[in-house]
Scaffold this motif. Structure first.
Motif, PDB file in Angstrom:
ATOM      1  N   TYR A   1      77.534  -7.237  16.388  1.00 15.13           N
ATOM      2  CA  TYR A   1      78.168  -6.434  15.471  1.00 15.13           C
ATOM      3  C   TYR A   1      79.598  -6.978  15.160  1.00 15.13           C
ATOM      4  CZ  TYR A   1      73.939  -3.879  16.170  1.00 15.13           C
ATOM      5  OH  TYR A   1      72.679  -3.320  16.672  1.00 15.13           O
ATOM      6  N   ARG A   2      80.131  -6.313  14.101  1.00 10.32           N
ATOM      7  CA  ARG A   2      81.692  -6.781  13.691  1.00 10.32           C
ATOM      8  C   ARG A   2      82.674  -5.936  14.403  1.00 10.32           C
ATOM      9  NH1 ARG A   2      79.709  -3.356   9.213  1.00 10.32           N
ATOM     10  NH2 ARG A   2      80.902  -1.377   9.259  1.00 10.32           N
ATOM     11  N   SER A   3      82.042  -4.939  15.383  1.00  8.33           N
ATOM     12  CA  SER A   3      82.942  -4.178  16.151  1.00  8.33           C
ATOM     13  C   SER A   3      82.178  -3.493  17.302  1.00  8.33           C
ATOM     14  CB  SER A   3      83.824  -3.182  15.596  1.00  8.33           C
ATOM     15  OG  SER A   3      83.083  -2.178  15.101  1.00  8.33           O
ATOM     16  N   THR A   4      82.949  -3.199  18.425  1.00 11.31           N
ATOM     17  CA  THR A   4      82.320  -2.549  19.538  1.00 11.31           C
ATOM     18  C   THR A   4      81.697  -0.897  18.807  1.00 11.31           C
ATOM     19  OG1 THR A   4      83.431  -3.418  21.164  1.00 11.31           O
ATOM     20  CG2 THR A   4      82.690  -1.491  21.728  1.00 11.31           C
ATOM     21  N   GLU A   5      82.611  -0.322  18.062  1.00  8.20           N
ATOM     22  CA  GLU A   5      82.099   0.860  17.460  1.00  8.20           C
ATOM     23  C   GLU A   5      80.758   0.893  16.681  1.00  8.20           C
ATOM     24  OE1 GLU A   5      84.014   3.288  14.090  1.00  8.20           O
ATOM     25  OE2 GLU A   5      85.426   3.321  15.749  1.00  8.20           O
TER      26      GLU A   5
ATOM     27  N   VAL B   1      74.008  -5.167  11.625  1.00 15.36           N
ATOM     28  CA  VAL B   1      73.969  -6.205  12.604  1.00 15.36           C
ATOM     29  C   VAL B   1      74.492  -7.278  11.946  1.00 15.36           C
ATOM     30  CG1 VAL B   1      71.695  -6.813  12.631  1.00 15.36           C
ATOM     31  CG2 VAL B   1      72.851  -6.991  14.800  1.00 15.36           C
ATOM     32  N   ASN B   2      75.234  -8.207  12.547  1.00 11.41           N
ATOM     33  CA  ASN B   2      75.584  -9.410  11.794  1.00 11.41           C
ATOM     34  C   ASN B   2      74.525 -10.286  12.294  1.00 11.41           C
ATOM     35  OD1 ASN B   2      77.985  -8.610  11.044  1.00 11.41           O
ATOM     36  ND2 ASN B   2      79.363  -9.256  12.488  1.00 11.41           N
ATOM     37  N   THR B   3      74.025 -10.782  13.731  1.00 13.29           N
ATOM     38  CA  THR B   3      73.068 -11.523  13.994  1.00 13.29           C
ATOM     39  C   THR B   3      72.213 -10.714  15.098  1.00 13.29           C
ATOM     40  OG1 THR B   3      74.237 -12.319  15.841  1.00 13.29           O
ATOM     41  CG2 THR B   3      74.531 -13.549  13.716  1.00 13.29           C
ATOM     42  N   THR B   4      70.960 -11.179  15.053  1.00  9.98           N
ATOM     43  CA  THR B   4      70.077 -10.356  15.765  1.00  9.98           C
ATOM     44  C   THR B   4      69.262 -11.527  16.374  1.00  9.98           C
ATOM     45  OG1 THR B   4      69.448  -8.821  14.082  1.00  9.98           O
ATOM     46  CG2 THR B   4      67.807  -9.079  15.869  1.00  9.98           C
ATOM     47  N   LYS B   5      68.838 -11.366  17.867  1.00  3.58           N
ATOM     48  CA  LYS B   5      67.764 -12.187  18.596  1.00  3.58           C
ATOM     49  C   LYS B   5      66.910 -11.299  19.283  1.00  3.58           C
ATOM     50  CE  LYS B   5      68.004 -15.429  22.423  1.00  3.58           C
ATOM     51  NZ  LYS B   5      68.804 -16.015  23.390  1.00  3.58           N
ATOM     52  N   ASN B   6      65.595 -11.513  19.088  1.00  2.00           N
ATOM     53  CA  ASN B   6      64.497 -10.931  19.578  1.00  2.00           C
ATOM     54  C   ASN B   6      64.007 -11.799  20.794  1.00  2.00           C
ATOM     55  OD1 ASN B   6      64.009  -8.268  18.222  1.00  2.00           O
ATOM     56  ND2 ASN B   6      64.113  -9.616  16.474  1.00  2.00           N
ATOM     57  N   GLU B   7      63.786 -11.299  22.038  1.00  2.00           N
ATOM     58  CA  GLU B   7      63.095 -12.103  22.730  1.00  2.00           C
ATOM     59  C   GLU B   7      61.892 -11.561  23.620  1.00  2.00           C
ATOM     60  OE1 GLU B   7      66.260 -13.677  25.885  1.00  2.00           O
ATOM     61  OE2 GLU B   7      67.307 -11.961  25.205  1.00  2.00           O
ATOM     62  N   ILE B   8      60.860 -12.242  23.714  1.00  2.00           N
ATOM     63  CA  ILE B   8      59.521 -11.732  24.725  1.00  2.00           C
ATOM     64  C   ILE B   8      59.519 -12.897  25.768  1.00  2.00           C
ATOM     65  CG2 ILE B   8      57.083 -11.562  24.375  1.00  2.00           C
ATOM     66  CD1 ILE B   8      58.334  -9.447  22.646  1.00  2.00           C
TER      67      ILE B   8
END
Length: 185
Positions: free
Chosen positions: A90-94, A63-70
């Motif tokens: 991510y860098r691509s859909t695949e 993953v390039n960036t992650t966001k966790n939400e609660i």
């Protein structure tokens, strides 16, 4: 020949009458709604976000960036339901689809290994372009236990206390875990 014409005429007449009755019912029909509303019940929502965070069940090396939400909803100052979302870019859909498959399998295996139905937390997964969105939802606090608490960043020794927290105590709880939180009333 004369018989066919009269049969066609009767069929066409019946269809036209049926259409007329349908439109008459549509225009003159009454709608009845039955609902039970809770009046004057205060609702508050704790909304917490974090990037990549220690102790998260859903993690990725691709993953390039992650966001966790609660999101935790309180009705009448009591815990009502809990929502978790993982959002990865991510860098691509695949690559996003590959991670969706991997994280979905990780969740299913974990729940299966612990004899809990995978559907008990209403998991939902979607990939749009290069983004993966994964959600879990608890509408009954009895679904939070030593196995499922990990998804909501609840330590096993805090499960009993968690349900009793006020919204402010819960805000402090998640802030101490590295989340940024706000309360919406």
């Amino acid at each position: 020949m004369k018989k066919n014409k009269s049969v066609r005429f009767i069929v066409i007449a019946l269809v036209l009458v049926a259409i007329a009755i349908f439109f008459w019912m549509l225009i003159n029909g009454k709608e009845t709604r039955i609902s039970s509303e809770k009046e004057n019940v205060p609702v508050s929502v704790l909304y917490c976000t974090s990037g990549n965070i220690e102790g998260a069940f859903f993690t990725s090396e691709t993953v390039n960036t992650t966001k966790n939400e609660i999101k935790v909803m309180f009705e009448d100052d009591k815990l009502n339901n809990i929502f978790y979302a993982y959002n990865g870019t991510y860098r691509s859909t695949e690559v996003a689809r590959e991670d969706e498959t991997r994280l979905h399998a990780k969740y299913n295996l974990y729940m299966g290994d612990n004899n809990i139905s995978q559907e008990s937390l209403s998991p939902a997964y979607s990939v749009v372009n290069s983004k993966l969105h994964l959600t879990l939802y608890v509408d009954d606090y009895d679904k939070i236990n030593s196995v499922t608490s990990v998804f909501f960043f609840i330590n096993e020794d805090k499960i009993e206390d968690y349900e009793k927290y006020s919204i402010d105590e819960m805000k402090t709880f998640y802030k101490n875990k590295g989340f940024k939180c706000e309360i919406n009333e």
